[in-house]
Design an enzyme around this catalytic site. Structure first.
Site, mmCIF file in Angstrom:
data_model
loop_
_atom_site.group_PDB
_atom_site.id
_atom_site.type_symbol
_atom_site.label_atom_id
_atom_site.label_comp_id
_atom_site.label_asym_id
_atom_site.label_seq_id
_atom_site.Cartn_x
_atom_site.Cartn_y
_atom_site.Cartn_z
ATOM 1 N N GLU A 99 -8.390 -7.413 4.738
ATOM 2 C CA GLU A 99 -7.519 -8.441 4.150
ATOM 3 C C GLU A 99 -6.819 -9.247 5.250
ATOM 4 O OE1 GLU A 99 -5.315 -6.020 1.271
ATOM 5 O OE2 GLU A 99 -7.255 -5.493 0.431
ATOM 6 N N TYR A 155 0.828 -1.221 0.000
ATOM 7 C CA TYR A 155 0.000 0.000 0.000
ATOM 8 C C TYR A 155 0.857 1.263 0.000
ATOM 9 C CZ TYR A 155 -4.365 -2.503 0.412
ATOM 10 O OH TYR A 155 -5.448 -3.305 0.133
ATOM 11 N N GLY A 202 -14.482 -9.959 -14.136
ATOM 12 C CA GLY A 202 -13.455 -9.032 -14.624
ATOM 13 C C GLY A 202 -13.399 -7.908 -13.617
ATOM 14 N N ARG A 209 -5.282 -15.323 -12.884
ATOM 15 C CA ARG A 209 -6.703 -15.091 -13.212
ATOM 16 C C ARG A 209 -7.556 -15.810 -12.182
ATOM 17 N NH1 ARG A 209 -4.120 -12.359 -16.100
ATOM 18 N NH2 ARG A 209 -4.107 -12.247 -18.375
ATOM 19 N N GLN A 210 -8.791 -15.360 -12.060
ATOM 20 C CA GLN A 210 -9.700 -15.993 -11.100
ATOM 21 C C GLN A 210 -10.653 -16.959 -11.827
ATOM 22 O OE1 GLN A 210 -9.006 -12.498 -10.932
ATOM 23 N NE2 GLN A 210 -7.554 -13.146 -9.369
HETATM 24 C C1 LIG Z 1 -14.402 -13.574 -9.659
HETATM 25 C C2 LIG Z 1 -14.136 -14.121 -11.042
HETATM 26 C C3 LIG Z 1 -14.545 -15.399 -11.365
HETATM 27 C C4 LIG Z 1 -14.324 -15.916 -12.643
HETATM 28 N N1 LIG Z 1 -14.747 -17.176 -12.941
HETATM 29 C C5 LIG Z 1 -14.543 -17.689 -14.184
HETATM 30 C C6 LIG Z 1 -14.971 -19.015 -14.515
HETATM 31 O O1 LIG Z 1 -15.527 -19.743 -13.683
HETATM 32 N N2 LIG Z 1 -14.722 -19.473 -15.778
HETATM 33 C C7 LIG Z 1 -14.106 -18.692 -16.724
HETATM 34 O O2 LIG Z 1 -13.913 -19.167 -17.853
HETATM 35 N N3 LIG Z 1 -13.711 -17.420 -16.437
HETATM 36 C C8 LIG Z 1 -13.892 -16.924 -15.194
HETATM 37 N N4 LIG Z 1 -13.445 -15.647 -14.897
HETATM 38 C C9 LIG Z 1 -12.719 -14.886 -15.930
HETATM 39 C C10 LIG Z 1 -11.229 -15.255 -15.890
HETATM 40 O O3 LIG Z 1 -10.657 -14.821 -14.664
HETATM 41 C C11 LIG Z 1 -10.414 -14.609 -17.010
HETATM 42 O O4 LIG Z 1 -10.677 -13.229 -17.032
HETATM 43 C C12 LIG Z 1 -10.727 -15.216 -18.368
HETATM 44 O O5 LIG Z 1 -10.393 -16.601 -18.371
HETATM 45 C C13 LIG Z 1 -9.920 -14.499 -19.462
HETATM 46 O O6 LIG Z 1 -8.561 -14.544 -19.121
HETATM 47 P P1 LIG Z 1 -7.452 -14.665 -20.261
HETATM 48 O O7 LIG Z 1 -6.125 -14.568 -19.625
HETATM 49 O O8 LIG Z 1 -7.746 -15.806 -21.136
HETATM 50 O O9 LIG Z 1 -7.731 -13.351 -21.109
HETATM 51 P P2 LIG Z 1 -6.888 -12.005 -21.043
HETATM 52 O O10 LIG Z 1 -5.582 -12.218 -21.718
HETATM 53 O O11 LIG Z 1 -6.902 -11.500 -19.659
HETATM 54 O O12 LIG Z 1 -7.799 -11.089 -21.948
HETATM 55 C C14 LIG Z 1 -9.076 -10.648 -21.493
HETATM 56 C C15 LIG Z 1 -9.707 -9.785 -22.571
HETATM 57 O O13 LIG Z 1 -8.890 -8.630 -22.775
HETATM 58 C C16 LIG Z 1 -8.600 -8.515 -24.149
HETATM 59 N N5 LIG Z 1 -7.225 -7.968 -24.336
HETATM 60 C C17 LIG Z 1 -6.077 -8.482 -23.858
HETATM 61 N N6 LIG Z 1 -5.020 -7.764 -24.287
HETATM 62 C C18 LIG Z 1 -5.528 -6.786 -25.078
HETATM 63 C C19 LIG Z 1 -4.971 -5.743 -25.831
HETATM 64 N N7 LIG Z 1 -3.663 -5.545 -25.856
HETATM 65 N N8 LIG Z 1 -5.801 -4.938 -26.550
HETATM 66 C C20 LIG Z 1 -7.141 -5.140 -26.519
HETATM 67 N N9 LIG Z 1 -7.738 -6.113 -25.818
HETATM 68 C C21 LIG Z 1 -6.950 -6.922 -25.105
HETATM 69 C C22 LIG Z 1 -8.662 -9.935 -24.702
HETATM 70 O O14 LIG Z 1 -8.946 -9.952 -26.095
HETATM 71 C C23 LIG Z 1 -9.798 -10.517 -23.921
HETATM 72 O O15 LIG Z 1 -11.035 -10.234 -24.511
HETATM 73 C C24 LIG Z 1 -13.665 -15.121 -13.618
HETATM 74 C C25 LIG Z 1 -13.236 -13.836 -13.276
HETATM 75 C C26 LIG Z 1 -13.441 -13.344 -12.022
HETATM 76 C C27 LIG Z 1 -12.961 -11.952 -11.673
HETATM 77 C C1 HEM Z 2 -6.296 2.059 -1.415
HETATM 78 C C2 HEM Z 2 -5.604 1.314 -2.263
HETATM 79 C C3 HEM Z 2 -6.209 0.390 -3.282
HETATM 80 C C4 HEM Z 2 -7.422 0.470 -3.902
HETATM 81 C C5 HEM Z 2 -8.500 1.524 -3.745
HETATM 82 C C6 HEM Z 2 -7.513 -0.656 -4.800
HETATM 83 C C7 HEM Z 2 -8.602 -0.922 -5.603
HETATM 84 C C8 HEM Z 2 -8.720 -2.020 -6.419
HETATM 85 C C9 HEM Z 2 -9.879 -2.332 -7.224
HETATM 86 C C10 HEM Z 2 -11.145 -1.491 -7.312
HETATM 87 C C11 HEM Z 2 -9.633 -3.490 -7.866
HETATM 88 C C12 HEM Z 2 -10.575 -4.222 -8.838
HETATM 89 C C13 HEM Z 2 -11.417 -5.172 -8.040
HETATM 90 C C14 HEM Z 2 -12.385 -5.911 -8.944
HETATM 91 O O1 HEM Z 2 -13.473 -5.426 -9.164
HETATM 92 O O2 HEM Z 2 -12.018 -6.975 -9.437
HETATM 93 C C15 HEM Z 2 -8.328 -3.934 -7.468
HETATM 94 C C16 HEM Z 2 -7.702 -5.065 -7.975
HETATM 95 C C17 HEM Z 2 -6.363 -5.302 -7.784
HETATM 96 N N1 HEM Z 2 -5.515 -4.670 -6.926
HETATM 97 FE FE1 HEM Z 2 -5.941 -3.097 -5.766
HETATM 98 N N2 HEM Z 2 -6.375 -1.407 -4.720
HETATM 99 C C18 HEM Z 2 -5.552 -0.800 -3.800
HETATM 100 C C19 HEM Z 2 -4.295 -1.237 -3.400
HETATM 101 C C20 HEM Z 2 -3.612 -2.263 -4.005
HETATM 102 C C21 HEM Z 2 -2.273 -2.673 -3.666
HETATM 103 C C22 HEM Z 2 -1.436 -2.067 -2.546
HETATM 104 C C23 HEM Z 2 -1.929 -3.672 -4.516
HETATM 105 C C24 HEM Z 2 -0.614 -4.403 -4.603
HETATM 106 C C25 HEM Z 2 0.422 -3.881 -5.207
HETATM 107 C C26 HEM Z 2 -3.060 -3.914 -5.373
HETATM 108 C C27 HEM Z 2 -3.125 -4.872 -6.368
HETATM 109 C C28 HEM Z 2 -4.263 -5.207 -7.068
HETATM 110 C C29 HEM Z 2 -4.301 -6.238 -8.067
HETATM 111 C C30 HEM Z 2 -3.123 -7.084 -8.548
HETATM 112 C C31 HEM Z 2 -5.632 -6.302 -8.522
HETATM 113 C C32 HEM Z 2 -6.187 -7.222 -9.613
HETATM 114 C C33 HEM Z 2 -5.860 -6.563 -10.905
HETATM 115 C C34 HEM Z 2 -6.373 -7.297 -12.076
HETATM 116 O O3 HEM Z 2 -6.715 -8.466 -11.959
HETATM 117 O O4 HEM Z 2 -6.425 -6.653 -13.137
HETATM 118 N N3 HEM Z 2 -4.059 -3.054 -5.032
HETATM 119 N N4 HEM Z 2 -7.783 -3.029 -6.593
#
Ligand SMILES: Cc1cc2nc3c(=O)[nH]c(=O)nc-3n(C[C@H](O)[C@H](O)[C@H](O)COP(=O)(O)OP(=O)(O)OC[C@H]3O[C@@H](n4cnc5c(N)ncnc54)[C@H](O)[C@@H]3O)c2cc1C
Ligand code: HEM
Length: 401
Positions: free
Chosen positions: A140, A98, A391, A206-207
């Site tokens: 957390e 943080y 996402g 990824r989740q």
């Molecule tokens: C809480 C949660 C639960 C989930 N559960 C599931 C699940 O049960 N099953 C499941 O299949 N998925 C699930 N997902 C989604 C999963 O986490 C991934 O986001 C998904 O598999 C896509 O990841 P990826 O790495 O294949 O795509 P990424 O590489 O992350 O790409 C994601 C999107 O961004 C676009 N993108 C990437 N790079 C660029 C660029 N340079 N320019 C423009 N566009 C770009 C891609 O074309 C794509 O459309 C979940 C997500 C969350 C947050």
């Molecule tokens: C006050 C401080 C912070 C705020 C307000 C904040 C806010 C957020 C929010 C809104 C998301 C997206 C949640 C969702 O909808 O999925 C997120 C994801 C995330 N945060 Fe933070 N965050 C903070 C601090 C941090 C710190 C300290 C770290 C570590 C360096 C961090 C790392 C990440 C990462 C890695 C993700 C997921 C990114 C992704 O999957 O694209 N965050 N945070």
């Protein structure tokens, strides 16, 4: 609590800061990743960086938090913070990070807003940041403690026991802990993070929602391959999982986290999903069946076609094993292939809901927005509707603030 002096400054500068947040967060991530390169290896999702989704989620959450503090200086917008805290916990975010985020965020604010950032303005926004950070750090810490996870070592190896092709675009992986110790506790609706090394050597996370019974020693995730669409590349993790992972391989997973979990009440349940959004719903159905639940359950799902509908046979099996469950499906193509299914988009007209129905939603944002509006119109209180976003959450900041 936000001090009255800072509240006045935040109120006066919120339009300027809010309006520039997109530019501020773009610059923040740019400089932070340039100087702290390790954060892009195994923590931040570079797909969300490229699409700008993470930047907008961060900006939206800060603006929503500031607005909530102005309305009530002691506010802690729970839904907003809890989603972020669970996501952070599933990534192993640590308290000391943080300070790093603070440094780059405030540098970006000063660079973008220039002279407007007087020491008084900087101090007021500093207070907002640390109130938010403090609340997140506390949540957390509690999550790590409950899950018995050391945030410096959040990962564990799992063996793929079986790979199952569900549809042409979707596979499931059945997993057990590689060390054969017990699986960590999970709640229906939760997800795990999967961490993988990409072909260029960078780790990505990824989740994936748990699509099996959360009480089982075997865990299941079900992954849809994200195809390339016009200019957007194919999804990197989903493609890598589809192309390279099979029975006998190991995957690196976090413990389960996620705050959209099945309530343990007896009231009626409505589970609504579209596409791959069925995964947490099937996890919930598995849990209901495993625990002998008798509550009324309605499953509604929309998909492209019956052949694209992942886990359809699981849904049939689970709905028929529950004493008071029913399912209804909508398909854009070839609905006739599934007996009783509707043709076209989901339509909730005629759905008879009792006032205490609990609703869970999962699907694309446009789908969930439409369905939520229809539910509210038919009298479902907004606080009975819970949703999971696959996402960065670009919606929550607007609906809960
Ligand atoms: C809480 C949660 C639960 C989930 N559960 C599931 C699940 O049960 N099953 C499941 O299949 N998925 C699930 N997902 C989604 C999963 O986490 C991934 O986001 C998904 O598999 C896509 O990841 P990826 O790495 O294949 O795509 P990424 O590489 O992350 O790409 C994601 C999107 O961004 C676009 N993108 C990437 N790079 C660029 C660029 N340079 N320019 C423009 N566009 C770009 C891609 O074309 C794509 O459309 C979940 C997500 C969350 C947050
Ligand atoms: C006050 C401080 C912070 C705020 C307000 C904040 C806010 C957020 C929010 C809104 C998301 C997206 C949640 C969702 O909808 O999925 C997120 C994801 C995330 N945060 Fe933070 N965050 C903070 C601090 C941090 C710190 C300290 C770290 C570590 C360096 C961090 C790392 C990440 C990462 C890695 C993700 C997921 C990114 C992704 O999957 O694209 N965050 N945070």
């Amino acid at each position: 609590m936000l001090s009255p002096d800072s509240a006045a400054v935040v109120r006066a500068t919120l339009p300027a800061v809010g309006g520039a947040l997109d530019e501020i967060t773009a610059r923040f991530y740019g400089t932070m990743f340039a100087e702290q390169t390790e954060l892009l290896d195994g923590l931040f999702n570079r797909g969300n960086q490229a699409s700008g989704g993470q930047r907008r989620a961060l900006a939206g959450s800060i603006a929503a938090f500031a607005q909530a503090l102005l309305a009530d200086p002691e506010a802690r917008p729970d839904a907003l913070l809890s989603r972020i805290a669970h996501k952070h916990a599933a990534l192993g975010v640590t308290e000391d990070q943080y300070t790093i985020v603070h440094k780059y965020l405030f540098r970006a604010i000063a660079e973008v807003l220039g002279e407007a950032v007087t020491p008084q303005v900087a101090a007021a926004w500093d207070e907002v940041y640390w109130l938010m950070a403090g609340a997140l750090i506390a949540q957390e810490a509690r999550l790590y403690q409950e899950a018995q996870v050391d945030p410096r070592h959040p990962w564990r190896q799992w063996t793929v026991v079986e790979r199952r092709e569900e549809t042409p675009d979707v596979v499931s992986f059945l997993l057990r802990p590689a060390d054969e110790d017990p699986a960590p506790p999970a709640r229906a609706g939760q997800y795990v993070s999967v961490r993988m090394r990409m072909p260029d050597g960078i780790h990505q996370v990824r989740q994936y929602s748990l699509s099996g019974a959360p009480g089982d020693q075997l865990r299941r995730v079900t992954v849809k391959r994200v195809a390339s669409l016009s200019d957007a590349p194919e999804g990197e993790m989903s493609t890598q999982l589809h192309r390279t992972v099979g029975a006998g391989d190991e995957l690196t997973l976090s413990s389960p986290f996620g705050d959209v979990v099945l309530d343990e009440a007896d009231s009626p349940l409505l589970l609504i999903s579209a596409g791959i959004g069925c995964t947490p719903m099937v996890g919930m159905l598995e849990h209901l069946a495993a625990t002998g639940a008798t509550r009324p359950v309605t499953v509604l799902h929309a998909d492209r076609s019956p052949a694209d509908h992942a886990l359809l046979s699981d849904i049939h099996r689970l709905v028929s094993s529950l004493p008071a469950a029913r399912a209804e499906f909508w398909y854009e193509q070839n609905a006739a292939a599934e007996p009783g299914a509707h043709s076209g988009l989901m339509d909730l007209k005629g759905l008879n809901l009792s006032a205490d129905t609990g609703v869970y939603l999962c699907g694309s944002l446009p789908f969930m927005r439409t369905v939520r509006a229809q539910l509210i119109q038919s009298g479902v209180p907004a606080h009975h509707i819970r949703y999971e976003v696959f996402g960065p959450d670009l919606w929550l900041a607007h609906t809960e603030a």
